[in-house]
Design a protein around this motif. Structure first.
Motif, PDB file in Angstrom:
ATOM      1  N   LEU A 182       0.775  -0.790   0.425  1.00 58.17           N
ATOM      2  CA  LEU A 182       0.041  -0.051  -0.093  1.00 58.17           C
ATOM      3  C   LEU A 182       0.830   1.414   0.310  1.00 58.17           C
ATOM      4  CD1 LEU A 182      -2.444   1.494   0.301  1.00 58.17           C
ATOM      5  CD2 LEU A 182      -2.480   0.745   2.860  1.00 58.17           C
ATOM      6  N   LYS A 183       0.597   1.938  -1.197  1.00 61.29           N
ATOM      7  CA  LYS A 183       1.529   3.454  -1.118  1.00 61.29           C
ATOM      8  C   LYS A 183       0.132   4.253  -1.190  1.00 61.29           C
ATOM      9  CE  LYS A 183       2.496   6.638  -3.329  1.00 61.29           C
ATOM     10  NZ  LYS A 183       2.038   7.846  -2.558  1.00 61.29           N
ATOM     11  N   PRO A 184       0.109   4.610   0.745  1.00 62.92           N
ATOM     12  CA  PRO A 184      -0.811   6.181   0.324  1.00 62.92           C
ATOM     13  C   PRO A 184      -0.150   7.723  -0.191  1.00 62.92           C
ATOM     14  CG  PRO A 184       0.037   5.929   2.519  1.00 62.92           C
ATOM     15  CD  PRO A 184       0.571   4.945   1.463  1.00 62.92           C
ATOM     16  N   ALA A 185      -1.524   8.421  -0.185  1.00 67.05           N
ATOM     17  CA  ALA A 185      -0.823   9.760  -0.708  1.00 67.05           C
ATOM     18  C   ALA A 185      -0.288   9.963   0.686  1.00 67.05           C
ATOM     19  CB  ALA A 185      -2.203  10.495  -0.198  1.00 67.05           C
ATOM     20  N   THR A 236      -6.591   4.513  -7.001  1.00 66.40           N
ATOM     21  CA  THR A 236      -7.447   5.711  -7.047  1.00 66.40           C
ATOM     22  C   THR A 236      -6.590   7.433  -6.870  1.00 66.40           C
ATOM     23  OG1 THR A 236      -9.680   4.215  -5.959  1.00 66.40           O
ATOM     24  CG2 THR A 236      -9.398   6.902  -5.433  1.00 66.40           C
ATOM     25  N   GLY A 237      -7.672   7.884  -7.618  1.00 70.78           N
ATOM     26  CA  GLY A 237      -6.673   9.068  -7.760  1.00 70.78           C
ATOM     27  C   GLY A 237      -7.220   9.991  -9.049  1.00 70.78           C
ATOM     28  N   SER A 238      -6.499  11.206  -9.137  1.00 74.74           N
ATOM     29  CA  SER A 238      -6.543  11.773 -10.732  1.00 74.74           C
ATOM     30  C   SER A 238      -6.935  10.973 -11.606  1.00 74.74           C
ATOM     31  CB  SER A 238      -5.557  13.315 -10.653  1.00 74.74           C
ATOM     32  OG  SER A 238      -4.465  12.637 -10.568  1.00 74.74           O
ATOM     33  N   ALA A 240      -5.591  12.577 -14.563  1.00 70.71           N
ATOM     34  CA  ALA A 240      -3.964  13.010 -15.153  1.00 70.71           C
ATOM     35  C   ALA A 240      -3.398  11.534 -14.786  1.00 70.71           C
ATOM     36  CB  ALA A 240      -3.791  13.643 -14.708  1.00 70.71           C
ATOM     37  N   THR A 241      -3.710  10.933 -13.189  1.00 69.19           N
ATOM     38  CA  THR A 241      -1.468  10.072 -12.558  1.00 69.19           C
ATOM     39  C   THR A 241      -3.114   9.096 -13.205  1.00 69.19           C
ATOM     40  OG1 THR A 241      -1.937  11.902 -10.881  1.00 69.19           O
ATOM     41  CG2 THR A 241      -0.864   9.263 -10.663  1.00 69.19           C
ATOM     42  N   GLY A 242      -4.203   8.392 -13.475  1.00 70.60           N
ATOM     43  CA  GLY A 242      -4.158   7.517 -13.647  1.00 70.60           C
ATOM     44  C   GLY A 242      -3.959   6.566 -15.017  1.00 70.60           C
TER      45      GLY A 242
HETATM   46  P1  ADP Z   1      -4.190  14.078  -5.654  1.00 71.67           P
HETATM   47  O1  ADP Z   1      -4.039  15.120  -7.113  1.00 71.67           O
HETATM   48  O2  ADP Z   1      -5.460  14.185  -5.630  1.00 71.67           O
HETATM   49  O3  ADP Z   1      -2.717  14.448  -5.413  1.00 71.67           O
HETATM   50  P2  ADP Z   1      -3.116  11.846  -7.722  1.00 71.67           P
HETATM   51  O4  ADP Z   1      -3.985  10.826  -8.640  1.00 71.67           O
HETATM   52  O5  ADP Z   1      -1.904  12.845  -7.887  1.00 71.67           O
HETATM   53  O6  ADP Z   1      -3.916  13.104  -7.204  1.00 71.67           O
HETATM   54  O7  ADP Z   1      -2.123  10.883  -5.848  1.00 71.67           O
HETATM   55  C1  ADP Z   1      -3.382   9.704  -5.865  1.00 71.67           C
HETATM   56  C2  ADP Z   1      -2.057   8.861  -5.620  1.00 71.67           C
HETATM   57  O8  ADP Z   1      -1.834   9.297  -6.606  1.00 71.67           O
HETATM   58  C3  ADP Z   1      -1.072   8.568  -4.564  1.00 71.67           C
HETATM   59  O9  ADP Z   1      -0.665   8.696  -4.104  1.00 71.67           O
HETATM   60  C4  ADP Z   1       0.603   9.772  -5.237  1.00 71.67           C
HETATM   61  O10 ADP Z   1       1.087  10.120  -4.279  1.00 71.67           O
HETATM   62  C5  ADP Z   1       0.510   8.579  -5.798  1.00 71.67           C
HETATM   63  N1  ADP Z   1       1.294   9.046  -7.563  1.00 71.67           N
HETATM   64  C6  ADP Z   1       1.205  10.655  -7.872  1.00 71.67           C
HETATM   65  N2  ADP Z   1       1.787  10.002  -9.259  1.00 71.67           N
HETATM   66  C7  ADP Z   1       1.638   8.622  -9.264  1.00 71.67           C
HETATM   67  C8  ADP Z   1       2.442   8.178 -10.502  1.00 71.67           C
HETATM   68  N3  ADP Z   1       3.355   8.758 -11.731  1.00 71.67           N
HETATM   69  N4  ADP Z   1       2.876   6.708 -10.407  1.00 71.67           N
HETATM   70  C9  ADP Z   1       1.954   6.426  -9.632  1.00 71.67           C
HETATM   71  N5  ADP Z   1       1.090   6.690  -8.251  1.00 71.67           N
HETATM   72  C10 ADP Z   1       1.688   8.071  -8.700  1.00 71.67           C
END
Ligand code: ADP
Length: 488
Positions: A182-185, A236-238, A240-242
């Motif tokens: 698990l890698k949290p924010a 789960t996240g944005s 763009a990151t998805g």
């Molecule tokens: P937010 O903009 O809501 O912070 P992100 O989608 O950027 O959402 O982040 C959600 C999670 O993804 C966080 O745990 C963040 O560290 C992780 N994250 C950010 N960039 C990447 C990446 N390129 N690959 C994998 N995980 C990432």
């Protein structure tokens, strides 16, 4: 003893609580801007060790085959979390800025309680189905369909509802027999490390089955998505990151579960109680300062009732004062960080520049000079093509847009790259059915109905993601399918 002590925050790797190779980083209270303390900063060696431990625990133990033991471990975890609920609540309010009221539901108690649903699935799921015999190519064969764990799951989570999202991944992933990294924010490390401490000290979960890696650097998440020892990424996240996660995972063809952004529509039909519906929409977008991917942030109202709806929404939003999340009456706390507040403010200035009318709010609340607060804001006079109507803002911001009848409302609702959630209000069941069956979205509430529940799958259409979280469908995301055919 309170879990809220700086030194108690450690990584969990291979069953051991340990400091991060990269030192520590600060975790901040978004309501006061005070540094709460330090969290362990994992480096690439820590990530390597965590993935290695998860791989070994999956490959070399019976974890994935011992369904009853996993149910036992999940129940034990639930009980231990419940025993430490007050300390976890303190951390959640302080680190997330989550209103106290929400910790009785989706910010803490709900997802902890829902571990029972995951444990129950580990026990009751039909792992094997007899497909009977067939004689393809003339060879009589009896066929059995088995469902098995995928392997090592990399779970990457955001900061807005950390326990909800961490447990919505850990629960089913573990119940299905996987091991997890698990890698949290970076904004909410203590919410995860406190759970790591409880796992290590109060459960029989074997070493390596759950590993928790907090890091100030997004690169650790990125490295997790490309490691060949990881079989699946649950993210789960944005959006763009998805996209970056899916791209990185492609090299090793990992399965990706993605729960991403939203810009959901709240559709009021002309036979609805307009004021009640608009008030409900306005209230819901203020909850947790609008930091929820499934919130309905576009309010679509009949053109003839446009000003009436604006008035009702404005009355509600103007009456909600953002404030101290430790207070029982608060529903709108702070945004998570100054960066997030700057992002919301950027969208508000774009809305003004594109001709939007700020009906209420539009800035920082007076009298709150500490904390990343923003006023509940209602924007009128923009159409669905405006930036504030198209992009996810992640703040207490509602854009109200007129529609010219049910089909026009459906058209506007669907005119979005997203399709995560939505709401429909009206009185005629046939019209409601017409609308709900045409909006392309993963969840819909009708007249205030709540779809959020452990047994209800949640996820998006279009660029809101792939797959479902929670429910049987969410559990099955973590399973492979194996077909065994025996001659004779
Ligand atoms: P937010 O903009 O809501 O912070 P992100 O989608 O950027 O959402 O982040 C959600 C999670 O993804 C966080 O745990 C963040 O560290 C992780 N994250 C950010 N960039 C990447 C990446 N390129 N690959 C994998 N995980 C990432």
């Amino acid at each position: 003893m309170s879990l809220l002590t700086a030194d108690s925050s450690q990584l969990l790797i291979g069953g051991e609580l340990r400091p991060g190779g990269g030192g520590t980083f600060e975790t901040v209270n978004p309501a006061t801007e005070e540094v709460l303390g330090q969290a362990p900063d994992a480096d690439s060696a820590d990530l390597d060790a965590a993935i290695g431990a998860a791989r070994t625990a999956f490959d070399d133990t019976d974890w994935s085959r011992d369904h009853a033991f996993r149910a036992h471990c999940l129940r034990q975890l639930r009980t231990a979390l419940q025993a430490d609920a007050e300390a976890l609540r303190e951390i959640t309010i302080a680190e997330v800025g989550a209103p106290l009221m929400l910790t009785r539901g989706p910010q803490l108690e709900g997802p902890v309680d829902d571990l029972e649903y995951a444990a129950g699935l580990a026990e009751s799921y039909a792992w094997e189905t007899d497909l009977g015999t067939a004689s393809p190519m003339g060879i009589k064969s009896s066929r059995v369909l088995r469902r098995e764990a995928i392997g090592v799951v990399g779970a990457i989570t955001p900061w807005n509802f950390p326990h909800q999202i961490n447990f919505a991944k850990l629960g089913p992933a573990l119940a299905a027999g996987n091991t997890v990294v698990l890698k949290p924010a970076p904004d909410t490390p203590w919410c995860a490390t406190s759970v790591g401490a409880i796992i290590a000290e109060h459960t029989d979960i074997p070493p390596g089955v759950v590993n928790i890696i907090t890091s100030s650097a997004h690169e650790i998440g990125s490295a997790l998505t490309s490691d060949p020892r990881v079989d699946m990424i649950s993210f789960t996240g944005s959006t763009a990151t998805g996209r970056a996660v899916m791209t990185n995972a492609a090299a090793t063809l990992k399965k990706t579960f993605l729960e991403l952004g939203g810009k959901s529509a709240f559709v009021i039909l002309d036979d609805a109680d307009i004021a009640a519906a608009a008030g409900f929409a306005a209230f819901s977008v203020c909850v947790h300062a609008g930091q929820g991917c499934a919130l309905t942030t576009r309010l679509l109202v009949p053109r003839a009732a446009y000003e009436q709806a604006i008035e009702a929404a404005a009355a509600t939003m103007g009456g909600i004062r953002p404030g101290d999340p430790t207070k029982p009456g608060t529903i709108c706390g702070p945004l998570i960080s100054s960066a997030q507040r700057a992002r919301v403010e950027h969208y508000l200035s774009l809305a003004r520049a594109e001709g939007g009318r700020i009906v209420v709010g539009g800035g920082r609340p007076a009298g709150l000079d500490r904390g990343f607060f923003i006023e509940p804001t209602l924007i009128a006079d923009l159409d669905n093509g405006a930036t504030a109507a198209r992009e996810e803002i992640f703040g207490p911001v509602l854009v109200v847009i007129p529609h010219d009848g049910d089909d026009d409302a459906i058209r506007i609702a669907n005119d979005s790259p997203y399709g995560l959630s939505g709401s429909v209000w009206g009185t005629d069941p046939a019209r409601i059915d017409h609308v709900t069956s045409r909006i392309r979205t993963g969840t819909l509430g009708v007249n205030g109905g709540i779809w959020y529940s452990a047994d209800a799958p949640f996820g998006g259409y279009k660029q809101s993601g792939n797959g479902r979280e929670m429910g049987v469908a969410g559990f099955e995301e973590y399973l492979e399918t194996k077909l065994i055919a025996t001659a004779g």
